[in-house]
Design an enzyme around this catalytic site. Structure first.
Site, PDB file in Angstrom:
ATOM      1  N   ASP A  67       0.808  -1.217   0.000  1.00 12.97           N
ATOM      2  CA  ASP A  67       0.000   0.000   0.000  1.00 12.97           C
ATOM      3  C   ASP A  67       0.844   1.271   0.000  1.00 12.97           C
ATOM      4  O   ASP A  67       2.064   1.232   0.169  1.00 12.97           O
ATOM      5  CB  ASP A  67      -0.962   0.005   1.198  1.00 12.97           C
ATOM      6  CG  ASP A  67      -0.275  -0.414   2.511  1.00 12.97           C
ATOM      7  OD1 ASP A  67       0.973  -0.421   2.558  1.00 12.97           O
ATOM      8  OD2 ASP A  67      -0.980  -0.729   3.472  1.00 12.97           O
ATOM      9  N   ASP A 136      -7.538  -2.907  13.967  1.00 10.93           N
ATOM     10  CA  ASP A 136      -8.912  -3.258  13.582  1.00 10.93           C
ATOM     11  C   ASP A 136      -8.943  -4.471  12.647  1.00 10.93           C
ATOM     12  O   ASP A 136      -9.954  -4.755  12.018  1.00 10.93           O
ATOM     13  CB  ASP A 136      -9.609  -2.055  12.930  1.00 10.93           C
ATOM     14  CG  ASP A 136      -8.875  -1.548  11.690  1.00 10.93           C
ATOM     15  OD1 ASP A 136      -7.906  -2.201  11.235  1.00 10.93           O
ATOM     16  OD2 ASP A 136      -9.276  -0.493  11.151  1.00 10.93           O
ATOM     17  N   HIS A 138      -7.075  -4.896   9.914  1.00  8.56           N
ATOM     18  CA  HIS A 138      -6.854  -4.642   8.489  1.00  8.56           C
ATOM     19  C   HIS A 138      -5.542  -5.260   7.991  1.00  8.56           C
ATOM     20  O   HIS A 138      -4.552  -5.346   8.697  1.00  8.56           O
ATOM     21  CB  HIS A 138      -6.949  -3.155   8.121  1.00  8.56           C
ATOM     22  CG  HIS A 138      -5.875  -2.266   8.634  1.00  8.56           C
ATOM     23  ND1 HIS A 138      -6.142  -1.050   9.219  1.00  8.56           N
ATOM     24  CD2 HIS A 138      -4.520  -2.370   8.622  1.00  8.56           C
ATOM     25  CE1 HIS A 138      -5.006  -0.467   9.551  1.00  8.56           C
ATOM     26  NE2 HIS A 138      -3.997  -1.251   9.196  1.00  8.56           N
ATOM     27  N   GLU A 143      -9.698  -1.732   5.410  1.00 11.33           N
ATOM     28  CA  GLU A 143     -10.361  -1.469   6.680  1.00 11.33           C
ATOM     29  C   GLU A 143     -11.622  -2.328   6.832  1.00 11.33           C
ATOM     30  O   GLU A 143     -12.116  -2.888   5.845  1.00 11.33           O
ATOM     31  CB  GLU A 143     -10.750   0.019   6.741  1.00 11.33           C
ATOM     32  CG  GLU A 143      -9.572   0.990   6.602  1.00 11.33           C
ATOM     33  CD  GLU A 143      -8.742   1.121   7.885  1.00 11.33           C
ATOM     34  OE1 GLU A 143      -8.620   0.139   8.640  1.00 11.33           O
ATOM     35  OE2 GLU A 143      -8.211   2.223   8.111  1.00 11.33           O
TER      36      GLU A 143
HETATM   37  C1  GLP Z   1      -0.493   0.214   8.511  1.00  8.43           C
HETATM   38  C2  GLP Z   1      -0.129  -0.590   7.270  1.00  8.43           C
HETATM   39  C3  GLP Z   1      -0.331  -2.075   7.491  1.00  8.43           C
HETATM   40  C4  GLP Z   1       0.340  -2.490   8.786  1.00  8.43           C
HETATM   41  C5  GLP Z   1      -0.299  -1.760   9.939  1.00  8.43           C
HETATM   42  C6  GLP Z   1       0.277  -2.138  11.288  1.00  8.43           C
HETATM   43  O1  GLP Z   1      -1.824   0.497   8.600  1.00  8.43           O
HETATM   44  N1  GLP Z   1      -0.902  -0.183   6.145  1.00  8.43           N
HETATM   45  O2  GLP Z   1       0.194  -2.799   6.384  1.00  8.43           O
HETATM   46  O3  GLP Z   1       0.226  -3.875   8.957  1.00  8.43           O
HETATM   47  O4  GLP Z   1      -0.081  -0.366   9.740  1.00  8.43           O
HETATM   48  O5  GLP Z   1       1.428  -1.394  11.546  1.00  8.43           O
HETATM   49  P1  GLP Z   1       2.467  -1.706  12.683  1.00  8.43           P
HETATM   50  O6  GLP Z   1       3.257  -2.869  12.190  1.00  8.43           O
HETATM   51  O7  GLP Z   1       3.294  -0.474  12.793  1.00  8.43           O
HETATM   52  O8  GLP Z   1       1.697  -2.026  13.905  1.00  8.43           O
END
Ligand code: GLP
Length: 261
Positions: A67, A136, A138, A143
């Site tokens: 993304d 959440d 995702h 989402e």
């Molecule tokens: C963002 C990214 C996700 C990732 C999530 C969790 O929203 N788009 O791909 O998995 O954050 O991030 P973290 O690993 O910093 O908890």
């Protein structure tokens, strides 16, 4: 779904690195799906170390990131392209031409989404997709409420995600409201999915992903439909799993089973 429960973040990262590095060593033209966030940093550090030590070669590897924020140029410090360069690509012998991150500044975002799907297909599909998980549930930026059949798309981020991700920006107002993300179906098309989660604030999301119903309310739960999904979690993120003891039991039994097969 194989659930691997690790002691802590370091063991989780080491296990993920063992899988990714082992797979790349077997297939030099590996197509690797990558994720941003704090979770995969330990994995990326180990990939760079292994590369420096001559244990793995990324020169023919092709990557696709999950993304990107809409509106951030690749050289913006908070863009996911910048994150990947800083945390992985600049430290391994990958050819940057072979690294792909969705274009959050495309003139036509819809056309860019279709093109991204086509590029993945042209590369022969993703061999292994690295994933983190949002609080959440995702995957990427899919989402709650997103179709489990979705393809690369433009999405509106939830207030919770904006809040969570604001820690990396100067303030909350700087966090983009929209993103381009691979869809859930795009992710499910990968030949293997490798999801990592650590920390107690991910325990509910992990519970929903692994043991909840398959539902758009936790888009990671779609991984239950994947024939080759591995979930690597630390003890804190695994704390709410009902079958926790069974997953640990399976891990112990797996070696014996491998010898029997
Ligand atoms: C963002 C990214 C996700 C990732 C999530 C969790 O929203 N788009 O791909 O998995 O954050 O991030 P973290 O690993 O910093 O908890």
């Amino acid at each position: 779904m194989e659930v691997i429960v690790c002691r802590d973040y370091e063991e989780m990262s080491a296990k993920a690195a063992e899988i990714v590095i082992g797979a790349v060593r077997k297939k030099p033209k590996f197509v690797l799906g990558l994720a941003t966030g704090t979770t995969p940093l330990g994995l990326y550090k180990r990939m760079a170390e292994a590369n420096r030590a001559g244990k793995v070669d990324f020169s023919k590897v092709v990557t696709f990131n999950l993304d990107e924020y809409v509106g951030l140029a690749p050289d913006h410090v908070q863009s996911y392209r910048h994150f990947m360069d800083a945390n992985l690509f600049n430290h391994v012998n990958i050819n940057k031409v072979n690294t792909h991150v969705p274009d959050g500044k495309a003139k036509s975002l819809l056309a860019a989404c279709e093109k991204y799907e086509q590029m993945i297909a042209d590369a022969g599909g993703i061999d292994l997709q690295v994933l983190g998980i949002g609080r959440d549930g995702h995957l990427g930026f899919n989402e709650p409420g997103t179709s489990l059949a979705s393809r690369t798309q433009v999405v509106v981020l939830t207030e919770e995600t904006i809040e969570d991700n604001s820690r990396l920006f100067q303030n909350k107002d700087e966090v983009p409201r929209f993103a381009v993300t691979m869809g859930i179906q795009t992710i499910l098309n990968a030949r293997c999915c490798l999801m990592m989660a650590n920390g107690k604030n991910k325990a509910d999301a992990v519970k929903g992903c692994v043991e909840g119903p398959v539902t758009a309310m936790n888009t990671a739960s779609a991984l239950q439909m994947h024939p080759n999904a591995v979930v690597i979690v630390d003890e804190a993120a695994a704390a709410k799993l009902e079958l926790l003891d069974y997953y640990k039991w399976c891990r112990k039994g797996k070696e014996q089973l491998t010898n029997l097969l």
